[in-house]
Write a protein that holds these residues in place. Structure first.
Motif, short mmCIF file in Angstrom:
data_model
loop_
_atom_site.label_atom_id
_atom_site.label_comp_id
_atom_site.label_asym_id
_atom_site.label_seq_id
_atom_site.Cartn_x
_atom_site.Cartn_y
_atom_site.Cartn_z
N SER A 1 0.82 -1.22 0.00
CA SER A 1 0.00 0.00 0.00
C SER A 1 0.85 1.27 0.00
N ALA B 1 0.60 4.05 -2.93
CA ALA B 1 0.18 5.42 -2.62
C ALA B 1 1.19 6.42 -3.16
N LYS C 1 0.89 6.55 -6.93
CA LYS C 1 -0.33 7.30 -7.31
C LYS C 1 -0.06 8.80 -7.26
N ALA C 2 0.67 9.20 -6.21
CA ALA C 2 0.97 10.63 -6.05
C ALA C 2 1.92 11.13 -7.14
N LYS D 1 -4.59 -6.01 -7.15
CA LYS D 1 -5.69 -5.87 -6.19
C LYS D 1 -5.55 -4.58 -5.37
N GLN D 2 -4.33 -4.32 -4.92
CA GLN D 2 -4.13 -3.15 -4.05
C GLN D 2 -4.16 -1.85 -4.85
N LYS E 1 -6.20 -1.37 -7.30
CA LYS E 1 -7.64 -1.10 -7.43
C LYS E 1 -8.19 -0.53 -6.12
N GLU E 2 -7.72 -1.07 -5.00
CA GLU E 2 -8.17 -0.57 -3.70
C GLU E 2 -7.85 0.91 -3.55
N GLN E 3 -6.72 1.33 -4.10
CA GLN E 3 -6.31 2.73 -3.95
C GLN E 3 -6.67 3.58 -5.18
N ARG E 4 -7.47 3.04 -6.05
CA ARG E 4 -7.94 3.75 -7.26
C ARG E 4 -6.76 4.29 -8.10
#
Lengths: 237, 290
Positions: free
Chosen positions: A62, A66, A69-70, A90-91, A93-96
């Motif tokens: 995660s 994250a 993503k940033a 999977k993770q 998708k969880e964090q879009r």
């Protein structure tokens, strides 16, 4: 070699890859691939974002996701084994995470990913050295089709084909070298390997010298296939 | 700021699962003084059991979770009865060697039974995450943290507010005196090990669906559980809980703001620092639970 082959296929992607982030396993396999892809993509004008790593046995990614993503890249290159790729999909998708995910290394086994990651695998891309769903698209379609047929006839797991072909191509290459050497002596076989030309499942196998003079290693330029997952099935992009 | 909040949420959720791992081990390692190398395998066992019930046999997910925990308790009780009871009074090295053997046997047994390919556990939660402002969290992870918190509170109350808990504490403080007071020592040893094992199985059963299930999934987890217990202070339930949350947050923020390559090392670095200043762990009290 994989990165170079891939860089010639950048046109496959629409929208094009503009900024790439990397997530790779923290070993030679992952770090080496990430470095080569960074170099190859940078030469094609792609902006390089963050490069994150993970322990091969890590399950919670995660923090890395994250951070990626940033970074705001449009494409994430992932190099690790199929189990960790499952977790990443999977993770993510969880964090879009909206970035396009491309796995490298040829070990992603898309069928296994679809089974394990479910809907999270949809939209992901995978670089493979053999696409058994489309043997007719291989450079040696007769060899590839025959290999897939034989694999099925023996009731082997279809998902294993993306890796299993390596053994076949490897043994065929060694056999050709022994034949070329004319005798079962290591030095003669090693010398004969430089002249080997085999029509393999991946494509035409031949070795080129790479590295410092006198210390060259034999490298084969592999054929790279790009497949994607659409609605839970493997498809060509 | 958005990134910070996401990391904080990730760290807290991760910490909750670490805490669950830590309290199971602190009961056994901290109170019984048994270096339980099978802790990671009981975690793996819980994950495989929930896979077996929920995915293979298609039993209701929540029933599968309960069954996995109950079977974890039973397996723990068997380990105590068959392996540990004959060794009571033996030196710590002998017990450690036996537990290492049990760890290897269990892991290889799982590999033999289930194969080396990872398994995915089916669950009723949606794949789409719950979005709260800039933070997105999977509903499954929220469920896991809520159950973990409930278990943490439940174990605390069991140890501190029930007769069984009092008997456990008495037994591991002074076995002879507890026996003279009418405590069934054998039963307490079995119950404590079974409870700790059940908690490990619960952690595995809860996290199996979040991640994937494979025979070696317990290795790193066991290592972290030991770290949490040492960080929190041996035998301290509250310490293990807080230790779990601290480790989760340190790993998450460390991976983001320092280096993801050292994510797993950061927790252990923290332990070195803590033990340097406080050798009994962060939350060790004069009077431990045990």
């Amino acid at each position: 070699m994989e990165a170079l082959a891939f860089s010639k296929k950048l046109g496959t992607f629409n929208p094009p890859i503009k900024k790439a982030d990397f997530l790779s396993t923290n070993n030679d396999f992952g770090l080496g691939a990430a470095n080569e892809f960074k170099k190859a993509l940078a030469q094609q004008g792609v902006q390089i974002g963050v490069g994150e790593v993970m322990a091969p046995e890590a399950t919670d990614l995660s923090a890395q996701i994250a951070k990626i993503k940033a970074s705001g890249g449009d494409t994430l290159f992932v190099t690790t084994g199929v189990e960790q790729i499952t977790l990443i999909l999977k993770q993510a998708k969880e964090q879009r995470l909206t970035a396009r995910i491309i796995t490298t290394g040829g070990s992603s086994s898309p069928d296994q990913l679809i089974q394990q990651a479910g809907a999270a695998a949809d939209g992901s891309y995978h670089l493979l050295f053999f696409a058994p769903w489309y043997p007719e698209a291989a450079p040696n379609p007769d060899v590839a089709t025959k290999f897939v047929a034989e694999w099925k006839k023996r009731n082997f797991d279809f998902a294993g084909l993306t890796e299993g072909f390596r053994g076949y191509d490897g043994i065929m290459t060694i056999a050709a070298a022994i034949k070329g050497a004319g005798k079962a002596e290591p030095a003669a076989i090693q010398k004969a390997l430089w002249d080997v030309k085999v029509k393999g499942v991946n494509g035409d196998i031949a070795f080129i010298k790479q590295g410092p003079a006198g210390q060259e290693s034999g490298q084969n330029v592999p054929n790279v296939y790009i497949v994607t997952v659409k609605n839970g099935k493997v498809a060509l992009p | 700021m958005d990134q910070f909040l996401q990391h904080a949420a990730n760290g807290l959720i991760l910490g909750g699962t670490y805490a669950l791992l830590g309290i199971g081990l602190t009961l056994i390692f901290g109170i019984m003084r048994v270096v339980n190398f099978t802790h990671g395998e009981l975690y793996t066992f819980g994950a495989y059991m929930v896979f077996c019930f929920a995915t293979v046999l298609e039993v209701d997910f929540y029933v599968s979770l309960a069954a996995a925990v109950i079977l974890g308790v039973v397996l723990g009780a068997l380990v105590e009865l068959i392996l540990l009871r004959p060794l009571r009074g033996a030196d710590i090295d002998t017990t450690m060697l036996v537990m290492i053997g049990a760890w290897i046997a269990l892991q290889n047994g799982e590999q033999l039974l289930w194969g080396g390919v990872a398994k995915s556990v089916s669950h009723p939660f949606p794949a789409e995450p719950l979005v709260i402002g800039p933070v997105s969290v999977a509903e499954l992870r929220l469920f896991v943290i809520l159950v973990a918190l409930a278990l943490l509170v439940g174990v605390y109350l069991l140890i501190h507010k029930t007769k069984l808990g009092k008997a456990m504490r008495a037994t591991f403080q002074d076995r002879e005196t507890a026996s003279l007071m009418g405590v069934n020592i054998d039963a307490i040893h079995t119950a404590t090990f079974a409870l700790g094992s059940g908690l490990a199985a619960a952690a595995g059963a809860l996290l199996g669906p979040v991640f994937v299930v494979n025979p070696t999934m317990g290795d790193l987890v066991a290592l972290k559980a030991f770290a949490i217990v040492i960080l929190g202070g041996l035998g301290n339930i509250v310490g293990a809980t807080l230790g779990g949350f601290i480790l989760g947050l340190v790993e998450e923020f460390g991976a983001c703001y320092v280096s993801s390559g050292y994510r797993d090392a950061m927790g252990f670095l923290l332990i070195i620092v803590v033990l340097f200043f406080k050798p009994t762990g962060l939350f060790a009290r004069k009077e431990r639970v045990g």
